[in-house]
Enzyme design. Structure first.
Site, PDB file in Angstrom:
ATOM      1  N   ARG A  44      11.228 -36.790 125.461  1.00  0.00           N
ATOM      2  CA  ARG A  44      12.522 -36.136 125.332  1.00  0.00           C
ATOM      3  C   ARG A  44      13.241 -36.235 126.678  1.00  0.00           C
ATOM      4  NH1 ARG A  44      14.285 -30.085 123.312  1.00  0.00           N
ATOM      5  NH2 ARG A  44      16.483 -30.637 123.343  1.00  0.00           N
ATOM      6  N   HIS A  47      18.882 -32.183 128.953  1.00  0.00           N
ATOM      7  CA  HIS A  47      18.846 -30.791 129.419  1.00  0.00           C
ATOM      8  C   HIS A  47      17.726 -29.977 128.771  1.00  0.00           C
ATOM      9  CE1 HIS A  47      23.353 -30.562 130.751  1.00  0.00           C
ATOM     10  NE2 HIS A  47      22.555 -31.063 131.674  1.00  0.00           N
ATOM     11  N   HIS A  48      17.163 -30.463 127.657  1.00  0.00           N
ATOM     12  CA  HIS A  48      16.145 -29.724 126.906  1.00  0.00           C
ATOM     13  C   HIS A  48      16.651 -28.341 126.504  1.00  0.00           C
ATOM     14  CE1 HIS A  48      13.903 -33.018 128.554  1.00  0.00           C
ATOM     15  NE2 HIS A  48      14.049 -32.550 129.771  1.00  0.00           N
ATOM     16  N   CYS A  49      17.937 -28.253 126.170  1.00  0.00           N
ATOM     17  CA  CYS A  49      18.554 -26.966 125.782  1.00  0.00           C
ATOM     18  C   CYS A  49      18.348 -25.911 126.870  1.00  0.00           C
ATOM     19  CB  CYS A  49      18.018 -26.455 124.442  1.00  0.00           C
ATOM     20  SG  CYS A  49      18.249 -27.606 123.092  1.00  0.00           S
ATOM     21  N   ALA A  50      18.285 -26.320 128.136  1.00  0.00           N
ATOM     22  CA  ALA A  50      18.014 -25.383 129.236  1.00  0.00           C
ATOM     23  C   ALA A  50      18.830 -25.772 130.461  1.00  0.00           C
ATOM     24  CB  ALA A  50      16.522 -25.378 129.554  1.00  0.00           C
TER      25      ALA A  50
END
Lengths: 92, 160
Positions: A44, A47-50
């Site tokens: 992946r 931003h990794h949702c972060a």
């Protein structure tokens, strides 16, 4: 992995989970992801949702490999060879 | 992490070499027009939240002609090269031509058949991105932002 020139592992806690976020100098995570994909390795990227964590570490994005029960030592070798290929395509 | 041993699932290596061509690396390592344009009278921001790519496009438009174009931002090789090549391609063009250029570029990046687009000049080096659906937004971010700058949009444009 950390032998590869310009590779930085993000998150080095002693008891960390089997998850490896990293950046490569001069190469955006999305470029790493596309090239690893061509080697058959799915990771992946981004931003990794972060997004706040990315700002905290001062990186635009990271690449992230996570390991599961079904991953073998060969898989890890394939990942490392793939990251070396990224390094060779982008130079340095 | 998923590792596939089956070569049939891999895109052919020549697609990858086509995507990461010498011209793209050249524009990634030494981007043209990456600066703030003090004389700019049009400006817009573009954002690709999934990648984390951000780009600001500056245009100096005089009597309906793009006198100068520049950009600022960080991104991957594809988005940086696209912004570099796109700002180069805009200089000296009439505003009316730019919309067609941006649309033609977006068509080239997304269409399934590989029909040539000679009107796009050097921007054609980005045609290989059509084989990589997850990277199309990297290639088209700058063109969306150019269109937003000409329309005078104040809110950042997003690819999502």
């Amino acid at each position: 992995m950390s032998d590869i020139a310009g590779l930085r592992i993000v998150g080095t806690a002693k008891e960390k989970a089997a998850i490896l976020s990293f950046t490569l100098d001069g190469v955006h995570a999305h470029d790493i992801g596309t090239i690893l994909d061509s080697q058959g390795v799915a990771i992946r990227v981004g931003h990794h949702c972060a997004m706040p964590v990315m700002q905290r570490f001062g990186v635009p994005a990271t690449a992230r490999a996570s390991f599961a029960l079904y991953n073998t030592r060969e898989d890890v070798d394939t990942l490392v060879a793939g990251v070396r290929e990224v390094r060779s395509i982008f130079g340095r | 992490m998923s590792v596939s041993a089956s070569p049939t699932e891999k895109p052919p290596m020549n697609d990858l070499r086509e995507l990461y061509s010498e011209v793209i690396f050249d524009h990634y390592r030494a981007p043209r027009n990456r600066r703030v344009l003090a004389e700019a009278n049009r400006k817009a921001e573009g954002y690709n939240p999934l990648c984390g790519d951000k780009v600001t496009v500056y245009l100096d438009v005089q009597e309906g002609v793009i006198r100068d174009a520049s950009f600022e931002g960080v991104g991957c090789a594809i988005s940086t090269a696209a912004a570099s090549l796109m700002t180069d391609a805009l200089k000296g063009r009439k505003v009316g031509e730019v919309e067609a250029l941006a649309r033609d570029f977006q068509t080239m990046a997304t269409e399934a058949d590989a029909s040539p687009h000679p009107e796009l000049g050097k921007l054609q080096v980005l045609a290989g991105v059509r084989e990589f659906p997850s990277r199309v937004k990297c290639a088209t971010l700058a063109s969306h932002t150019v269109l937003a700058a000409l329309k005078g949009e104040r809110e950042p444009v997003s690819t999502e």
